[in-house]
Design an enzyme around this catalytic site. Structure first.
Site, PDB file in Angstrom:
ATOM      1  N   CYS A   1       5.200   0.336   2.981  1.00 19.32           N
ATOM      2  CA  CYS A   1       5.962  -0.794   3.719  1.00 19.32           C
ATOM      3  C   CYS A   1       6.094  -2.194   3.047  1.00 19.32           C
ATOM      4  CB  CYS A   1       4.964  -1.073   4.882  1.00 19.32           C
ATOM      5  SG  CYS A   1       3.286  -1.500   4.547  1.00 19.32           S
TER       6      CYS A   1
ATOM      7  N   HIS B   1       0.031  -3.726   7.485  1.00 20.51           N
ATOM      8  CA  HIS B   1       1.491  -3.238   7.415  1.00 20.51           C
ATOM      9  C   HIS B   1       2.063  -4.673   7.071  1.00 20.51           C
ATOM     10  CE1 HIS B   1       4.835  -0.912   8.171  1.00 20.51           C
ATOM     11  NE2 HIS B   1       5.030  -1.617   9.395  1.00 20.51           N
TER      12      HIS B   1
ATOM     13  N   ASN C   1      11.463  -3.779  10.906  1.00 15.87           N
ATOM     14  CA  ASN C   1      10.378  -2.728  10.600  1.00 15.87           C
ATOM     15  C   ASN C   1      10.970  -1.554   9.543  1.00 15.87           C
ATOM     16  OD1 ASN C   1       7.732  -1.515  10.258  1.00 15.87           O
ATOM     17  ND2 ASN C   1       7.363  -1.048  12.577  1.00 15.87           N
TER      18      ASN C   1
END
Length: 446
Positions: free
Chosen positions: A71, A367, A388
């Site tokens: 991520c 994250h 995202n």
């Protein structure tokens, strides 16, 4: 003090307490039938979290990290991607940078750092807690902005078509198993050489031999990175452009407006052991071996908020780190402290502060995403738009929405351009960092 077991008297008291409130049985039946998430979902929160923002950046489509923990890499590359496509007025809405290219160099650099750390600790016993920690997880997919910054400054970036994703870019389980197995084997070889009295020169030569093997293995999973490529695209005026035989580093320096030297990592860890206004780093943290430690400046959450707002208003998205699993709904794409009525449904209280959750290991940075919008009402934000890296199936085509209250509780880091920070803050960032334990809460890599 002798430990006390659960007795029947305690069990009877627990049962009486549960049965004393008739609502407990009603909610229990609902939760057992439908699950806590659906029973406690607060529809008022859903209605208030709509995708309209007073300040918003059109950054293109959402990417997908799939079954990997990259991520941080996707978020950082999204920021670089937008800086390139926006400045060049590219027509391709699907223009994307190669995560696989950066992933390759990250694997190799982490392998080298691990071996260097093994050499540094090779006089210690295997039972030493730091040696055991190194061997438990020699390397992983995880990382942070500052590690990404060192990678692109050394290796540059390439478009996705120059080094496409591979099977291991969709599911990294096997590549990590193999790489870590070889690194542990390498650690044994280096430690055995030290035990047998081999010279440091011989040990370093063996480390380089291990890196040759690591490069070969990583190439089998990800392919060999290109040394040059042709950069081709159409602009919005219908003009075709071609830049032939450009190296990844030349491409990065020529086209990316995002340069790591312009940014610093600001964190919010409001614990007594980390006073605001100081910088912090972790032992063994990093990927690229150099003389510049990765460090973070710890500041009040309001500083993070205002800096993020300023950067969005200036037309640039903000890379940030958070605890994404808390008070969130993946399918709806909502992050809100009021999203669930847990206290009502479970007939209990959750009253730990952000500081207390950090101290008691109840929260951490899990994250990394990017802010691409914020809604300002009467001078204050009430919700944030998020890009995202979990594909387009969830949220609104992969974009999420966050309440400002959630920002306070679960955002831990923002990456901010220095031009949006005061001279005082920049001076604080120049302080030498306090080196923390490798397992400090500041350190989880995601």
């Amino acid at each position: 003090m002798k430990k006390k077991p659960i007795t029947m008297d305690i069990i009877n008291s627990c049962s009486e307490h549960y049965r004393a409130d008739k609502n407990n049985k009603v909610y229990s039946d609902a939760v057992m039938r439908n699950g806590l998430v659906e029973v406690s979902l607060n529809n008022d929160s859903i209605r208030s979290m709509h995708f309209d923002f007073s300040h918003e950046i059109e950054v293109g489509r959402v990417t997908a990290q799939k079954k990997t923990a990259r991520c941080w890499m996707f978020a950082a590359l999204n920021a670089v991607r937008y800086s390139i496509s926006h400045s060049l007025r590219m027509r391709e809405v699907d223009f994307e940078l190669s995560q696989n290219y950066t992933y390759f160099w990250d694997k190799l650099e982490k392998s080298n750092l691990f071996l260097e750390n093994i050499i540094e600790t090779m006089d210690r016993k295997l039972s030493d807690h730091e040696v055991a920690g190194l061997l438990k997880d020699p390397q992983s997919d995880c990382g942070q902005w500052d590690m990404f910054a060192k990678l692109i400054e050394k290796y540059g970036v390439v478009p996705l078509y120059a080094m496409p994703e591979t099977q291991s870019g969709t599911d990294s389980k096997i590549i990590n198993e193999i790489v870590n197995e070889k690194l542990r084997q390498g650690a044994k070889e280096l430690r055995d050489m030290n035990r047998d009295g081999k010279s440091m020169e011989e040990i370093e030569e063996q480390k380089e031999s291990i890196l040759l093997d690591m490069y070969n293995i990583i190439c089998h999973f990800l392919g060999e990175p290109p040394k040059t490529f042709d950069f081709e695209y159409w602009d919005l005026d219908g003009v075709f452009h071609r830049d032939q035989d450009i190296t990844p580093l030349e491409f990065y320096h020529k086209y990316s407006k995002v340069k790591p030297i312009d940014y610093i990592s600001i964190i919010n860890f409001p614990t007594e052991d980390k006073p605001f206004g100081n910088t912090y780093s972790l032992k063994y943290l990093g990927s690229v071996v150099d003389d510049e430690p990765i460090k973070y400046l710890n500041l009040d959450i309001e500083v993070l908020r205002q800096a993020a707002i300023a950067q969005i208003k200036d037309g640039e998205q903000v890379v940030f780190g958070c605890d994404v699993g808390k008070m969130s709904h993946r399918e709806l794409g909502i992050l809100d402290t009021n999203l669930y009525n847990y206290e009502t449904v479970l007939n209990t209280k959750f009253n730990m502060t952000k500081e207390e959750r950090l101290m008691y290991r109840g929260t951490s940075l899990t994250h990394v995403m990017t802010f691409t919008g914020v809604n300002i009402v009467d001078g204050k934000p009430n919700r944030w738009k998020i890009q995202n890296s979990w594909g387009e199936a969830e949220g609104k085509k992969g974009f999420y929405i966050m309440s400002d209250e959630w920002f306070d509780e679960y955002v831990f880091k923002v990456i901010i351009n220095k031009k949006h920070l005061s001279k005082e803050i920049l001076k604080q960032y120049e302080k030498a960092p306090t080196i923390l334990s490798p397992w400090d809460q500041v350190g989880p890599l995601f």
